[in-house]
Design an enzyme around this catalytic site. Structure first.
Site, PDB file in Angstrom:
ATOM      1  CG  ASP A  20     -87.184  59.301  50.747  1.00  0.00           C
ATOM      2  OD1 ASP A  20     -86.809  60.446  50.896  1.00  0.00           O
ATOM      3  OD2 ASP A  20     -86.374  58.460  51.226  1.00  0.00           O
ATOM      4  CB  CYS A  24     -81.842  63.993  54.504  1.00  0.00           C
ATOM      5  SG  CYS A  24     -83.510  64.078  55.323  1.00  0.00           S
ATOM      6  CD  GLU A  84     -87.501  54.512  54.224  1.00  0.00           C
ATOM      7  OE1 GLU A  84     -87.357  54.790  52.920  1.00  0.00           O
ATOM      8  OE2 GLU A  84     -87.301  55.396  55.157  1.00  0.00           O
ATOM      9  CB  SER A 138     -83.510  55.060  55.452  1.00  0.00           C
ATOM     10  OG  SER A 138     -82.850  56.184  55.026  1.00  0.00           O
TER      11      SER A 138
END
Length: 559
Positions: free
Chosen positions: A122, A194, A448, A474
């Site tokens: 991220d 992910c 988040e 997220s």
């Protein structure tokens, strides 16, 4: 040899520097070549980075084959997943600036001729792209690739975030403990970023859309052999960029940022991309308001043509096999600046014309411009008396029936308090969960609200409640949510004035976030408001909380 390294490695004046390089194994032959850095964020803590050591070896091969010398160094990379729901999440967004600064220091201290940036997750990806834009040297970003999907659960392949949804189901007796514990073993079967279209994969896609990665590089799964071939080709490409003197600031431009925004909207990517693209733009001197205007304007004319988890059952492997970012960009090419130069040395137009697809089309994943999944915005910028300087939401992940929602505020001054209330059944149909003091300064670090939204989903309230915050979300979150509310509560923004029971309207169709109070009442409440004490007064978070700018300005650190 590249001019930068030659500045400190030419004989006889710089023989001391040559001896330093030779002390770590460089030869005269190596020092006659362009010196290419590999900024590698490999570590054993982040699934998306666990394969980067192997990726780096193949990048090395490509660099040597093309006539360059390699200087690899490490870069920090923290996992959003591991950091969720506790004090560690305060550090995640602030790590982005550290990564950019770290790479700047290493490149400039050692006068590297070019840089290959290896990351997947991220904040690491945007931090690396910020460094590339800042340094103005030849640069390429290469992702480690996404994870494969896990066992089927709740109607789709599972992923790591399925555990949080399942916890809500466990708490509400929808699944049993054995099912929950088995899922832990089966939801994340491989390394890689992910398996959903969250911020990690969104930012890898943004790097490709910007022209900073080779075509198709964003979505090849981490365990595919094609990922290694891409790595070698990336090594070759960086040497070509050095030879041709194509620097990152020639690739990253306002026009290529608009291309990235188009792809973001067309694919329904993570809301965090708004923060990160704005931060990258800031490195080029592009004003935050210019970027906000671009998000707003381009969202109006960019239909959503790709639909991936969390917006559908299809994951990143499916997205890749459907054609990935090259297919999306081909479908929307008439909306793009096709003249933009890329790290191939060619334009976007040339790249798209030359790209060879290996798998058949799958219109369930990537549709066409004339048959989009939605003409609604993939992402939307909201304004109103609760968000005078903007807020961000993701219509692509929100049921159309929830695009207009009015409810009663349930106010929480931190993430943990809200999560406890959700899991203990204190949130009911018609509530708007308000989580504040989680912005860039107030958090600090703009955590988040991932778990809160997952718990709402698991409790069966995703289509009955909403959540708003000055924090973030997220990319895997769905439900009705609004984040990045600016000014944040800790800066005395209107969010600080909200009280339990106040009526709040989220109207995505009108781009509105509205608190049902008269301006005079909001002003009177804020006059009584007292700024909270900083949560951190020393260490890096103490520095960040003092220097972080508004979410509307990319949350970059400014003196």
């Amino acid at each position: 040899m590249g001019n930068r390294s030659n500045d400190i490695l030419s004989k006889p004046e710089w023989c001391f520097n040559r001896s330093v390089f030779k002390a770590v194994g460089f030869s005269d032959d190596d020092l006659s070549r362009p010196v290419i850095g590999i900024a590698n964020s490999w570590n054993e803590l982040v699934p998306g980075h666990a394969n980067l050591r192997q990726i780096a070896e193949h990048v090395r091969k490509g660099i040597y084959r093309a006539g360059g010398a390699v200087a690899e160094f490490g870069v920090i990379g923290a996992c959003d997943g591991t950091a969720q729901g506790h004090a560690g999440m305060h550090y995640i967004l602030p790590s982005r600036d550290l990564i950019a600064n770290d790479i700047e220091i290493m490149v400039e201290a050692h006068r590297l001729d070019g840089i290959v940036l290896l990351g997947s997750c991220d904040k690491i990806v945007p931090g690396m792209l910020m460094a590339a834009a800042r340094l103005k040297i030849p640069a390429i970003f290469l992702a480690g690739g996404p994870m494969l999907g896990g066992v089927k659960f709740d109607g789709r392949k599972s992923d790591l975030t399925t555990m949080s949804e399942a916890l809500g189901m466990l708490k509400s007796d929808k699944i049993d403990g054995q099912t929950y514990e088995q899922l832990e073993e089966l939801c994340g079967p491989t390394c890689g970023s992910c398996a959903f279209y969250g911020t990690a994969n969104t930012m890898c896609c943004m790097a490709e859309a910007l022209g900073m990665s080779l075509p198709g590089a964003a979505l090849v799964p981490a365990v595919y052999a094609d990922r290694l071939r891409l790595a070698e080709n990336t090594g070759k490409a960086i040497v070509a960029l050095v030879t041709k003197e194509i620097t990152a600031d020639k690739v990253i431009s306002y026009q290529s940022l608009e291309n990235a925004i188009r792809v973001l909207m067309a694919t329904g990517g993570s809301t965090n991309a708004v923060l990160h693209l704005s931060a990258i733009a800031a490195e080029l001197g592009i004003e935050a308001e210019t970027m906000m205007e671009a998000y707003d304007r381009l969202s109006q004319s960019t239909p959503q043509i790709a639909k991936v988890n969390p917006a559908s059952q299809y994951d990143m492997e499916d997205f890749h096999q459907a054609g990935g970012i090259p297919k999306v960009m081909q479908e929307i090419k008439h909306l793009l600046h096709e003249e933009c130069i890329t790290v191939t040395g060619n334009t976007v137009k040339q790249n798209l014309a030359d790209y060879k697809f290996k798998y058949p089309c799958n219109h369930n994943v990537i549709s066409t411009l004339d048959k989009p999944f939605s003409i609604q915005k993939g992402l939307a910028i909201l304004r109103g008396n609760l968000a005078p300087a903007t807020a961000v939401t993701k219509p692509a992940a929100i049921d159309p029936a929830m695009h207009v929602f009015t409810g009663s505020a349930k106010v929480f001054d931190c993430e943990e308090a809200a999560e406890e209330a959700i899991l203990s059944g204190k949130i009911a149909t018609g509530d708007v969960v308000v989580i504040r003091y989680e912005g860039p300064k107030g958090g600090p670090g703009m955590r988040e609200m991932y778990k809160a939204m997952k718990y709402i989903y698991g409790m069966g309230l995703a289509k009955k409640t909403a959540l708003i915050t000055d924090g973030r979300f997220s990319g895997t979150n769905n439900g009705c949510f609004v984040g990045h509310i600016s000014p944040e509560a800790a800066e005395g923004g209107p969010l600080a004035a909200v009280e339990n029971g106040d009526k709040i309207t989220i109207d995505i169709t009108k781009g509105l976030l509205h608190l049902h109070l008269a301006d005079e009442e909001i002003k009177a409440r804020l006059e009584k408001w007292q700024r909270p004490q900083p949560k951190f007064t020393h260490g890096y978070l103490g520095i960040y909380s003092k220097l972080a700018s508004s979410a509307a300005k990319g949350a970059v650190m400014k003196l």
